[in-house]
Design an enzyme around this catalytic site. Structure first.
Site, PDB file in Angstrom:
ATOM      1  N   ARG A 121       0.851  -1.204   0.000  1.00  0.00           N
ATOM      2  CA  ARG A 121       0.000   0.000   0.000  1.00  0.00           C
ATOM      3  C   ARG A 121       0.881   1.247   0.000  1.00  0.00           C
ATOM      4  O   ARG A 121       1.550   1.534   0.985  1.00  0.00           O
ATOM      5  CB  ARG A 121      -0.928   0.011   1.218  1.00  0.00           C
ATOM      6  CG  ARG A 121      -1.780   1.276   1.288  1.00  0.00           C
ATOM      7  CD  ARG A 121      -2.966   1.165   2.232  1.00  0.00           C
ATOM      8  NE  ARG A 121      -2.605   1.126   3.631  1.00  0.00           N
ATOM      9  CZ  ARG A 121      -3.491   1.200   4.632  1.00  0.00           C
ATOM     10  NH1 ARG A 121      -4.804   1.309   4.356  1.00  0.00           N
ATOM     11  NH2 ARG A 121      -3.102   1.139   5.888  1.00  0.00           N
ATOM     12  N   ASP A 146      -3.652   2.902  14.352  1.00  0.00           N
ATOM     13  CA  ASP A 146      -2.845   3.503  13.302  1.00  0.00           C
ATOM     14  C   ASP A 146      -3.387   4.896  13.022  1.00  0.00           C
ATOM     15  O   ASP A 146      -4.199   5.420  13.793  1.00  0.00           O
ATOM     16  CB  ASP A 146      -2.786   2.624  12.050  1.00  0.00           C
ATOM     17  CG  ASP A 146      -4.118   2.551  11.300  1.00  0.00           C
ATOM     18  OD1 ASP A 146      -5.089   3.224  11.715  1.00  0.00           O
ATOM     19  OD2 ASP A 146      -4.183   1.815  10.289  1.00  0.00           O
TER      20      ASP A 146
END
Length: 569
Positions: free
Chosen positions: A184, A470
């Site tokens: 990603r 996160d």
């Protein structure tokens, strides 16, 4: 890389050798420190490829970012996102995406994490079907983290990666069978301030994609993709025009490498509220390169608050109450499944953020039971796979999917979810139900500050209170605090009836900072960047205008330009 002698990419024999600093093509300046390992990634040819991507697509990216601003102005003026009448023909058409490559037909459990060396080995060995190596929300994008991440991924794709943990005197290596690797890159909005191209910072995602693709496409197709690949996850998009840029990037990369069109495959995270109304259009733009969509549910909640920041009638309850049982969240998941299966690609479920609670078996079992229930809901709804934040969750999740999917690799043909065709804009925008509490305000503050402190010191994925946090979960904390402050909401869920004000928030920050110091210990508190994090988080929560992203402002604190003495000769 194999030393391409085509399309302007010189073979190694044709290049001059530079003994100090990086060997740079014209118009490229590296402002991060020099390292011999990094130089193997930052080769002249790889940098030329990144520069070519930047030059071809920068104006398209700038236009897409301007369109985001215009949409935000409309929402701030009272408009709400919805389906675009101009693309009805795409939504109603009978087109299909390219068939899913056999190498990634089965994705029932995926694990995600940063591109850190030991993490990569453990994740690839975890028993998951896919590992998504993350340059985005799980990574603090310091120069060191990014470049070491590329070194690590190259070793992983080559199959040579190992790690010697000196503290435990243990060597980590890859097993015979490993998860399939997806990468990603960062979102379109993030710059890479350690690399300048033609006098301006490079686009972060083009740096991430370009360096990884250039060095790994051949080995990946041979070792992992069975003739396809590399595979990617694409974050933070709001509109199909952004997917079109990615499609063009992929086609340019395939042409440069001399591989078939449609070799690169990507899953798009539907993690912004505007994107849920663009799912067909996004798949259509990427139809030769798509392997599906994913419910990026934490960022989606963040995006709901951000999209409606000027709508006082759409305030969220405590973040712990905004789960997949809320009508707008369930509708989003159902429509995603129907859309993906109608087009022949995977519909991936959301993140299980729980981490094992080692010192409390009863609490651990209760947390696992919550994960099982969540995953059972996903597989029965028709999802083809799901995400886990920790290897300890994989056996339980795999069992749920195996019990409900049997030996079939996915549910594309068997769970069409045609009834989701009737979901309306109102279903997807319905106000979430629940209450707001002082505990919610405190948790937002405590999590936001601790995450930011870790991020500033180089860690982008942080275990806090038995959850893996996160950037997405920290963003929810920030924007929710900002919205509650802006509208002076009354905390109605704990019987206190207290109004959120700057004075109250100031006291909460002070008290939560003291609690953090107590929890982490005085020494760690002093060495960490908790005070800086507290100031940045407070400033962002109390700013008159909401910052688009927590990480854009914080990024300036981790950019470290090399001293001039080590510059290129």
């Amino acid at each position: 890389m194999m030393g391409l002698g085509v399309n302007g990419y010189a073979s190694p024999a044709m290049r001059k050798t530079v003994t100090t600093g990086y060997d740079l093509p014209d118009g490229v300046d590296i402002r991060g420190r020099y390292d011999e390992e990094f130089a193997k990634i930052l080769t002249r040819d790889a940098l030329q490829f990144v520069a070519d991507l930047q030059r071809e697509f920068r104006n398209h990216i700038k236009y897409a970012m301007e369109c985001r601003k215009e949409a935000k102005m409309r929402y701030d003026g009272g408009a709400v996102p919805g389906f675009d009448p101009a693309t009805t023909y795409v939504r109603e058409g009978e087109w299909m995406c390219a068939p899913v490559p056999p190498a990634v037909a089965d994705r029932r459990v995926e694990i995600t994490g940063p591109v850190e060396r030991k993490m990569i080995i453990n994740a690839l060995n975890s028993g998951a079907k896919v590992f998504m190596a993350d340059f985005e929300d799980a990574l603090s994008p310091s120069w060191e983290n990014l470049m070491r991440g590329h070194v690590n991924l190259k070793d992983a794709v080559d199959g040579t990666i190992s790690f010697h943990d000196k503290a435990r005197n243990r060597v980590y290596k890859l097993n015979g069978q490993t998860a399939k690797l997806f990468v990603r890159p960062r979102g379109w909005h993030l710059p890479e301030a350690h690399m300048f191209i033609d006098g301006e910072p490079a686009t972060g995602c083009l740096v991430d994609f370009g360096l990884y693709f250039y060095h790994n496409y051949a080995a990946f197709r041979r070792n992992q993709g069975a003739g396809f690949g590399p595979f990617f996850y694409l974050p933070k998009m709001e509109h199909s025009r952004e997917a079109r840029i990615w499609n063009n990037v992929f086609e340019k990369a395939e042409k440069m490498a001399g591989i078939e069109k449609g070799s690169i495959r990507a899953t798009v995270l539907i993690e912004t509220l505007p994107a849920v109304f663009q799912m067909d259009e996004i798949l259509y733009e990427l139809r030769d390169h798509s392997v599906g969509l994913n419910c990026g549910r934490w960022d989606y909640i963040f995006s709901y608050v951000k999209t409606f920041q000027a709508h006082p009638d759409r305030l969220l309850p405590d973040r712990v109450q905004v789960g997949m049982t809320q009508h707008f969240m369930r509708s989003y998941s159902d429509l995603l499944i129907r859309t993906c299966h109608r087009r022949g690609v995977h519909a991936m479920g959301g993140m299980a953020a729980q981490i094992p609670i080692r010192d409390d078996p009863a609490a651990n079992e209760a947390a696992l039971e919550l994960v099982r229930k969540d995953k059972l809901r996903e597989v029965k709804a028709g999802h083809d796979g799901t995400w886990a934040a920790h290897p300890g969750l994989i056996p339980a999740i795999m069992e749920v999917f195996n019990n409900n999917m049997g030996h079939t690799p996915h549910q594309i043909q068997t769970m069409k979810r045609e009834e989701a065709a009737h979901l309306t804009e109102e279903d997807l925008l319905q106000r979430p139900r629940g209450v707001r509490t002082m505990d919610g305000l405190r948790l937002n503050t405590r999590v936001g500050i601790q995450y930011l402190a870790a991020w500033l010191t180089g860690t982008g994925s942080v275990p806090l209170y038995n959850l893996m946090e996160d950037a997405a979960t920290a963003e929810i904390s920030r924007v929710q605090n900002w919205q509650w402050l802006k509208y002076g909401v009354v905390l109605d869920g704990d019987g206190l009836g207290v109004k959120v004000s700057l004075d109250l928030f100031g006291r909460v920050v002070e008290e939560e900072m003291a609690r953090i110091e107590q929890e982490v210990g005085k020494e760690r508190f002093k060495k960490g960047m908790y005070k800086d994090a507290g100031k940045i988080f407070t400033r962002q929560c109390t700013a008159p205008t909401l910052d688009d992203f927590l990480t854009l402002d914080a990024y300036n604190h981790i950019v470290l330009h090399r001293p001039k003495a080590s510059s290129r000769l």
